[in-house]
Design a protein around this motif. Sequence first.
Motif, PDB file in Angstrom:
ATOM      1  N   GLY A 181     -25.111 -14.889 -33.808  1.00  0.00           N
ATOM      2  CA  GLY A 181     -24.762 -16.190 -34.379  1.00  0.00           C
ATOM      3  C   GLY A 181     -23.274 -16.357 -34.563  1.00  0.00           C
ATOM      4  O   GLY A 181     -22.824 -17.032 -35.501  1.00  0.00           O
ATOM      5  N   GLY A 182     -22.490 -15.729 -33.684  1.00  0.00           N
ATOM      6  CA  GLY A 182     -21.034 -15.817 -33.770  1.00  0.00           C
ATOM      7  C   GLY A 182     -20.419 -14.892 -34.797  1.00  0.00           C
ATOM      8  O   GLY A 182     -19.186 -14.820 -34.896  1.00  0.00           O
ATOM      9  N   GLN A 183     -21.223 -14.160 -35.571  1.00  0.00           N
ATOM     10  CA  GLN A 183     -20.714 -13.266 -36.609  1.00  0.00           C
ATOM     11  C   GLN A 183     -20.672 -11.838 -36.085  1.00  0.00           C
ATOM     12  O   GLN A 183     -21.656 -11.320 -35.551  1.00  0.00           O
ATOM     13  N   LEU A 184     -19.531 -11.189 -36.239  1.00  0.00           N
ATOM     14  CA  LEU A 184     -19.361  -9.809 -35.788  1.00  0.00           C
ATOM     15  C   LEU A 184     -20.207  -8.870 -36.627  1.00  0.00           C
ATOM     16  O   LEU A 184     -20.190  -8.923 -37.862  1.00  0.00           O
ATOM     17  N   ARG A 185     -20.985  -8.032 -35.945  1.00  0.00           N
ATOM     18  CA  ARG A 185     -21.736  -6.998 -36.635  1.00  0.00           C
ATOM     19  C   ARG A 185     -20.832  -5.803 -36.947  1.00  0.00           C
ATOM     20  O   ARG A 185     -19.868  -5.524 -36.236  1.00  0.00           O
ATOM     21  N   ASN A 186     -21.156  -5.101 -38.033  1.00  0.00           N
ATOM     22  CA  ASN A 186     -20.483  -3.854 -38.411  1.00  0.00           C
ATOM     23  C   ASN A 186     -19.017  -4.050 -38.765  1.00  0.00           C
ATOM     24  O   ASN A 186     -18.253  -3.081 -38.788  1.00  0.00           O
ATOM     25  N   GLY A 187     -18.616  -5.290 -39.023  1.00  0.00           N
ATOM     26  CA  GLY A 187     -17.266  -5.574 -39.483  1.00  0.00           C
ATOM     27  C   GLY A 187     -17.277  -5.789 -40.989  1.00  0.00           C
ATOM     28  O   GLY A 187     -17.805  -4.967 -41.750  1.00  0.00           O
ATOM     29  N   VAL A 188     -16.717  -6.916 -41.419  1.00  0.00           N
ATOM     30  CA  VAL A 188     -16.673  -7.228 -42.854  1.00  0.00           C
ATOM     31  C   VAL A 188     -18.075  -7.329 -43.445  1.00  0.00           C
ATOM     32  O   VAL A 188     -18.335  -6.906 -44.572  1.00  0.00           O
ATOM     33  N   VAL A 189     -19.025  -7.864 -42.664  1.00  0.00           N
ATOM     34  CA  VAL A 189     -20.383  -8.045 -43.185  1.00  0.00           C
ATOM     35  C   VAL A 189     -21.210  -6.768 -43.109  1.00  0.00           C
ATOM     36  O   VAL A 189     -22.378  -6.756 -43.514  1.00  0.00           O
ATOM     37  N   GLY A 190     -20.634  -5.696 -42.560  1.00  0.00           N
ATOM     38  CA  GLY A 190     -21.333  -4.426 -42.498  1.00  0.00           C
ATOM     39  C   GLY A 190     -22.558  -4.491 -41.609  1.00  0.00           C
ATOM     40  O   GLY A 190     -22.530  -5.083 -40.522  1.00  0.00           O
ATOM     41  N   ASN A 191     -23.648  -3.913 -42.096  1.00  0.00           N
ATOM     42  CA  ASN A 191     -24.882  -3.854 -41.306  1.00  0.00           C
ATOM     43  C   ASN A 191     -25.929  -4.864 -41.777  1.00  0.00           C
ATOM     44  O   ASN A 191     -27.111  -4.718 -41.478  1.00  0.00           O
TER      45      ASN A 191
END
Length: 422
Positions: free
Chosen positions: A215-225
């Motif tokens: 959904g356009g959101q990077l995994r494992n970055g700021v939002v973690g897992n």
Amino acid sequence: MTVNSQPNYPVRVISTRVVIDMESMDVIERDSYLYQGPVALAGDPTFDQIAATTLAELRDDVLIDNFFVDTPWLRKLRVSGALDEFMGGTLMQTPFMYDRVNGGGYADGSDVTVTQKQILAATAFVPKAYKEDVPLNLFRTNVIQGSGPAVKVKEIDAYMTNAVQALNTDLAIDFYRHGQNISGSNRILFMNGMSEALNDGINPSWDGNVFTTYGGQLRNGVVGNTINSIPIWVGGPDGTTGQITYKQLVEAYWNCVSPPDIGLCNKALFSYLQERQEPKQRYALEMDVTIGFSGIKVMDAYIFMDKLAPSTKYGQILPSGLSQTTSIQPTTFTVPVLTAAQTAISNFPTTSVTINPGEPFFWLRAKGWKLRPAEDPEYNFNFTPPIRSQTNPDLVVMFLKAAINAYSVAPRDNSQLIGAGF
């Protein structure tokens, strides 16, 4: 006559009446009889004396469907409240929490430092356009076929019914795939399905792809897992397929944060499950009355056979044109080199080997999925008015159109198993 009175001819089932539920395309009632006898064949002359002077028998409104199949997943989404019409906007945006506020124990009477943290992010998807073509030759439908007693199955009705079934089939097959433009697989035109939703940005999904964003959101970055779902390998360390077991199903079930409410697999894996007998578990079919399908009950979920699910064994026996854009037969792929920490849950080999995905299995929480058709009638599973050709006086075309997408608001409530082969 009895069916064995003419043993030189094969026995045929002749349907005389068929009642179809137009929403689910299920056959509700059917009247038929067995016929064993001669059938006229093409030749020169085309008609013999009897055929030339006797009307052919053609039953009213009887059209045998030897092409499409039904699927439990779309039915489950309908009864689970996943249908949510898209009213318009630049994106289908869903906010989610990925962190918590600061807090915990503290020394009474002491000063504390208060910091406001960002705790919200969002996934965003766009509508995907689907269409089915219904070209008609008015001379054939209006003049040759007409509307008299000789008409038993109207061609226009057959084409429109076929288009509805084709659109449902396209969506059901694409649900297992993805809708991203990634290296070696550009599916930007199609819905954002399970392959990308049920991924963690590290381990490959059943189609061999790794999806670092959702959904356009990077995994494992700021939002973690928080928007991850770890694919689970059940094959061997050399990439070959392994045996599906009840233990693997249970572990994958509880690997979901919230319990799934449906399991989906192809005919091959469903057969393998029925062949297993564990000391404390015997697989028996039970009816899920909410969707009218029989499945295997495991905990609070039913496992259903979906003939459109990806299948290494049976993916080649369905009609070759069932989907004109998407294959349902998995292919081998090379697993990336992963560390022991990265494969602690997935069980994928840590070395680069060729993976046979076998017969994939999917635990899904339908309550956590959104099926978003456009609210606008033009793009909400409706036929356009006939459009006349500017160059052909007899040709008109109708389109069945849908602007739609589907996505999971909580990928962690779902799980996929890869590599089962017997």
